[in-house]
Design a protein around this motif. Sequence first.
Motif, PDB file in Angstrom:
ATOM      1  N   ASP A  17       2.292  -0.483  15.012  1.00  0.00           N
ATOM      2  CA  ASP A  17       1.347  -1.395  15.658  1.00  0.00           C
ATOM      3  C   ASP A  17      -0.107  -1.016  15.407  1.00  0.00           C
ATOM      4  O   ASP A  17      -1.015  -1.745  15.814  1.00  0.00           O
ATOM      5  N   HIS A  18      -0.342   0.119  14.751  1.00  0.00           N
ATOM      6  CA  HIS A  18      -1.698   0.596  14.509  1.00  0.00           C
ATOM      7  C   HIS A  18      -2.039   0.651  13.016  1.00  0.00           C
ATOM      8  O   HIS A  18      -3.114   1.110  12.645  1.00  0.00           O
ATOM      9  N   VAL A  19      -1.112   0.186  12.185  1.00  0.00           N
ATOM     10  CA  VAL A  19      -1.373   0.119  10.741  1.00  0.00           C
ATOM     11  C   VAL A  19      -2.120  -1.180  10.451  1.00  0.00           C
ATOM     12  O   VAL A  19      -1.618  -2.271  10.692  1.00  0.00           O
ATOM     13  N   LEU A  20      -3.333  -1.039   9.940  1.00  0.00           N
ATOM     14  CA  LEU A  20      -4.146  -2.210   9.599  1.00  0.00           C
ATOM     15  C   LEU A  20      -3.836  -2.732   8.206  1.00  0.00           C
ATOM     16  O   LEU A  20      -3.970  -3.926   7.941  1.00  0.00           O
ATOM     17  N   GLY A  21      -3.458  -1.829   7.312  1.00  0.00           N
ATOM     18  CA  GLY A  21      -3.164  -2.244   5.954  1.00  0.00           C
ATOM     19  C   GLY A  21      -2.598  -1.098   5.148  1.00  0.00           C
ATOM     20  O   GLY A  21      -2.660   0.066   5.550  1.00  0.00           O
ATOM     21  N   PHE A  22      -2.028  -1.421   4.001  1.00  0.00           N
ATOM     22  CA  PHE A  22      -1.472  -0.387   3.122  1.00  0.00           C
ATOM     23  C   PHE A  22      -1.401  -0.907   1.701  1.00  0.00           C
ATOM     24  O   PHE A  22      -1.420  -2.112   1.446  1.00  0.00           O
ATOM     25  N   GLY A  23      -1.301   0.031   0.763  1.00  0.00           N
ATOM     26  CA  GLY A  23      -0.997  -0.271  -0.623  1.00  0.00           C
ATOM     27  C   GLY A  23       0.264   0.476  -1.001  1.00  0.00           C
ATOM     28  O   GLY A  23       0.477   1.607  -0.555  1.00  0.00           O
ATOM     29  N   ALA A  24       1.132  -0.133  -1.804  1.00  0.00           N
ATOM     30  CA  ALA A  24       2.414   0.484  -2.117  1.00  0.00           C
ATOM     31  C   ALA A  24       2.905   0.022  -3.475  1.00  0.00           C
ATOM     32  O   ALA A  24       2.363  -0.914  -4.074  1.00  0.00           O
ATOM     33  N   VAL A  25       3.965   0.694  -3.946  1.00  0.00           N
ATOM     34  CA  VAL A  25       4.665   0.295  -5.157  1.00  0.00           C
ATOM     35  C   VAL A  25       6.117   0.067  -4.781  1.00  0.00           C
ATOM     36  O   VAL A  25       6.746   0.927  -4.151  1.00  0.00           O
ATOM     37  N   SER A  26       6.658  -1.067  -5.143  1.00  0.00           N
ATOM     38  CA  SER A  26       8.043  -1.396  -4.799  1.00  0.00           C
ATOM     39  C   SER A  26       9.012  -0.743  -5.774  1.00  0.00           C
ATOM     40  O   SER A  26       8.613  -0.162  -6.795  1.00  0.00           O
ATOM     41  N   GLY A  27      10.312  -0.877  -5.470  1.00  0.00           N
ATOM     42  CA  GLY A  27      11.337  -0.384  -6.387  1.00  0.00           C
ATOM     43  C   GLY A  27      11.414  -1.180  -7.675  1.00  0.00           C
ATOM     44  O   GLY A  27      12.122  -0.800  -8.600  1.00  0.00           O
ATOM     45  N   ARG A  28      10.678  -2.275  -7.744  1.00  0.00           N
ATOM     46  CA  ARG A  28      10.555  -3.040  -8.996  1.00  0.00           C
ATOM     47  C   ARG A  28       9.440  -2.499  -9.883  1.00  0.00           C
ATOM     48  O   ARG A  28       9.206  -3.017 -10.978  1.00  0.00           O
TER      49      ARG A  28
ATOM     50  N   LEU B  33       3.822  -7.203   6.601  1.00  0.00           N
ATOM     51  CA  LEU B  33       4.613  -6.204   5.889  1.00  0.00           C
ATOM     52  C   LEU B  33       4.453  -4.805   6.470  1.00  0.00           C
ATOM     53  O   LEU B  33       5.313  -3.947   6.252  1.00  0.00           O
ATOM     54  N   SER B  34       3.368  -4.562   7.193  1.00  0.00           N
ATOM     55  CA  SER B  34       3.195  -3.246   7.820  1.00  0.00           C
ATOM     56  C   SER B  34       4.331  -2.957   8.779  1.00  0.00           C
ATOM     57  O   SER B  34       4.836  -1.830   8.847  1.00  0.00           O
ATOM     58  N   LYS B  35       4.757  -3.981   9.526  1.00  0.00           N
ATOM     59  CA  LYS B  35       5.864  -3.807  10.465  1.00  0.00           C
ATOM     60  C   LYS B  35       7.168  -3.535   9.725  1.00  0.00           C
ATOM     61  O   LYS B  35       8.057  -2.845  10.222  1.00  0.00           O
ATOM     62  N   LEU B  36       7.295  -4.096   8.544  1.00  0.00           N
ATOM     63  CA  LEU B  36       8.504  -3.915   7.756  1.00  0.00           C
ATOM     64  C   LEU B  36       8.568  -2.518   7.142  1.00  0.00           C
ATOM     65  O   LEU B  36       9.619  -1.863   7.149  1.00  0.00           O
ATOM     66  N   MET B  37       7.453  -2.044   6.633  1.00  0.00           N
ATOM     67  CA  MET B  37       7.431  -0.751   5.954  1.00  0.00           C
ATOM     68  C   MET B  37       7.521   0.416   6.929  1.00  0.00           C
ATOM     69  O   MET B  37       8.115   1.453   6.622  1.00  0.00           O
ATOM     70  N   ALA B  38       6.909   0.258   8.117  1.00  0.00           N
ATOM     71  CA  ALA B  38       6.960   1.336   9.103  1.00  0.00           C
ATOM     72  C   ALA B  38       8.372   1.419   9.666  1.00  0.00           C
ATOM     73  O   ALA B  38       8.891   0.470  10.236  1.00  0.00           O
ATOM     74  N   GLY B  39       9.003   2.569   9.497  1.00  0.00           N
ATOM     75  CA  GLY B  39      10.373   2.740   9.937  1.00  0.00           C
ATOM     76  C   GLY B  39      11.404   2.483   8.864  1.00  0.00           C
ATOM     77  O   GLY B  39      12.601   2.578   9.115  1.00  0.00           O
ATOM     78  N   SER B  40      10.977   2.167   7.641  1.00  0.00           N
ATOM     79  CA  SER B  40      11.921   1.914   6.551  1.00  0.00           C
ATOM     80  C   SER B  40      12.283   3.184   5.788  1.00  0.00           C
ATOM     81  O   SER B  40      13.103   3.147   4.876  1.00  0.00           O
ATOM     82  N   PHE B  41      11.668   4.306   6.116  1.00  0.00           N
ATOM     83  CA  PHE B  41      11.995   5.611   5.526  1.00  0.00           C
ATOM     84  C   PHE B  41      11.892   5.614   4.003  1.00  0.00           C
ATOM     85  O   PHE B  41      12.670   6.280   3.318  1.00  0.00           O
ATOM     86  N   GLY B  42      10.957   4.864   3.468  1.00  0.00           N
ATOM     87  CA  GLY B  42      10.748   4.874   2.023  1.00  0.00           C
ATOM     88  C   GLY B  42      11.821   4.188   1.225  1.00  0.00           C
ATOM     89  O   GLY B  42      11.922   4.407   0.014  1.00  0.00           O
ATOM     90  N   THR B  43      12.618   3.326   1.861  1.00  0.00           N
ATOM     91  CA  THR B  43      13.706   2.669   1.133  1.00  0.00           C
ATOM     92  C   THR B  43      13.309   1.327   0.541  1.00  0.00           C
ATOM     93  O   THR B  43      14.091   0.734  -0.202  1.00  0.00           O
ATOM     94  N   LEU B  44      12.122   0.819   0.860  1.00  0.00           N
ATOM     95  CA  LEU B  44      11.684  -0.476   0.334  1.00  0.00           C
ATOM     96  C   LEU B  44      10.570  -0.356  -0.686  1.00  0.00           C
ATOM     97  O   LEU B  44      10.478  -1.141  -1.613  1.00  0.00           O
ATOM     98  N   GLY B  45       9.713   0.609  -0.498  1.00  0.00           N
ATOM     99  CA  GLY B  45       8.583   0.835  -1.386  1.00  0.00           C
ATOM    100  C   GLY B  45       7.947   2.158  -1.032  1.00  0.00           C
ATOM    101  O   GLY B  45       8.215   2.732   0.024  1.00  0.00           O
ATOM    102  N   VAL B  46       7.096   2.632  -1.923  1.00  0.00           N
ATOM    103  CA  VAL B  46       6.410   3.906  -1.694  1.00  0.00           C
ATOM    104  C   VAL B  46       4.955   3.602  -1.372  1.00  0.00           C
ATOM    105  O   VAL B  46       4.192   3.145  -2.229  1.00  0.00           O
ATOM    106  N   MET B  47       4.568   3.831  -0.138  1.00  0.00           N
ATOM    107  CA  MET B  47       3.182   3.605   0.271  1.00  0.00           C
ATOM    108  C   MET B  47       2.302   4.720  -0.285  1.00  0.00           C
ATOM    109  O   MET B  47       2.638   5.898  -0.156  1.00  0.00           O
ATOM    110  N   HIS B  48       1.189   4.352  -0.893  1.00  0.00           N
ATOM    111  CA  HIS B  48       0.270   5.364  -1.423  1.00  0.00           C
ATOM    112  C   HIS B  48      -1.064   5.381  -0.676  1.00  0.00           C
ATOM    113  O   HIS B  48      -1.776   6.381  -0.692  1.00  0.00           O
ATOM    114  N   THR B  49      -1.418   4.285  -0.014  1.00  0.00           N
ATOM    115  CA  THR B  49      -2.684   4.186   0.706  1.00  0.00           C
ATOM    116  C   THR B  49      -2.428   3.534   2.064  1.00  0.00           C
ATOM    117  O   THR B  49      -1.690   2.550   2.141  1.00  0.00           O
ATOM    118  N   LEU B  50      -3.029   4.102   3.113  1.00  0.00           N
ATOM    119  CA  LEU B  50      -2.811   3.567   4.457  1.00  0.00           C
ATOM    120  C   LEU B  50      -4.134   3.479   5.206  1.00  0.00           C
ATOM    121  O   LEU B  50      -4.968   4.386   5.126  1.00  0.00           O
TER     122      LEU B  50
END
Length: 433
Positions: free
Chosen positions: A137-148, A167-184
Amino acid sequence: MAETITPTSPAQLRDAILWALSDKVALEIIGHGSKRAYGHAVRADYVLDLSKLTGILFYQPEELVISAYAGTPLAEITALLAQKHQQFQFEPGDFPRLLGGQRDGAVAGRAPAGTLGGMVATNISGPRRLKSGAARDHVLGFGAVSGRGEDFKSGGRVMKNVTGFDLSKLMAGSFGTLGVMHTLTLKAMPVPEKTRTVLVPCEDVVLAGQAMTAAMGSENEVSGASWVPASMLAMISPDAAETGDIGSATSMVMLRVEGPEQSVDWRAAALCRLLDDIGSAMVLRTEKSLSVWQAIADVKPMQSRHDSILWRLSVPPSSGGAVVQALGRIEPNVDAMLDWAGGLVWAQFAAGSVEQAGKIRQIAVDAGGQACLVRAADDLRREIPVFQPLSSEINRINRKISENFDPHNILNPGRMTPGLAQGGVSGNQAVGA
């Protein structure tokens, strides 16, 4: 031993994932590796280590916003925020110490271990979650690379209503299984001027739940509500355990109020009056209160017994006391404490088994919640699902999402649900509750 790939920039991160995708090679994603024992072991031949992808990109105290690379140590970020009397409002605890893991970059006893990316990926949050929300709920934005191998981003520097998926709600709690966040980019908040903690003696855990419900329903703006049994009290608050005014070895309801001094004093006194029929209360002032809630966020009484089995049950707050009683029927000597006004149950068992896990899960489900196995030996973690099994319909949705982000299952395969191609977003169900 798995080979390690250590990118130092988002471009190198993308190149590493594109290489893994072309060769159909699975990657284990880590920062400091301090939460590796949380979830299932990843089946991968290569480790994608983000610990060198570090640095604070910008910090604007007047705008309450900070942005950094995912591998930046939490200790570095919390220290910078503290210089401006700011903090992460969701109050992340020291999960690595709870797991018996590494503490790279941590300041012992104060700053949490691990990295910014690891904190968001596991959606860690502490006692203030009931008022301020979780990390997601406190993530304003992120940059990531997907498994594609594709770059994608979401959000920005400010909170605002937007059309589309959050997408912040989706990535938080996904344990790195959807994409690799590099910037938060996250929201920071000022540290409250003063803090008071009202301690009310209460041995009956069900009555304690009722007391916390009453406090949360009052006008006193409670920002933390926990119940600590007598056996753990000295680890949480030596002052409460030793004082003769309130009685030694007494289980306690702990209620926190924060804000200007006159306000917190008034609200603390009001809570004492509200709960006077339960027991004679005492009030801790700011310095001792900060120590108490740091210990609760860190689940300090359950840090030392790394050979024990530790469960985390998320249930409706009104059910927390009854859940603790039900757990006691499985093992009379279970160590249990409540947070989130009864909505979070920490339960520690001397030993574990598949049969016991089934009983614990059923207790959580019967209460309208779910159970997560936080700490256990590797053999037990291989035998049972760590996270709450989900319905076939939810699993179908999770697989569909996972197929869109990581169709070849190269990112942290098996971390969430062993036996399936990949766990997708089930972590949002298990951890973000």
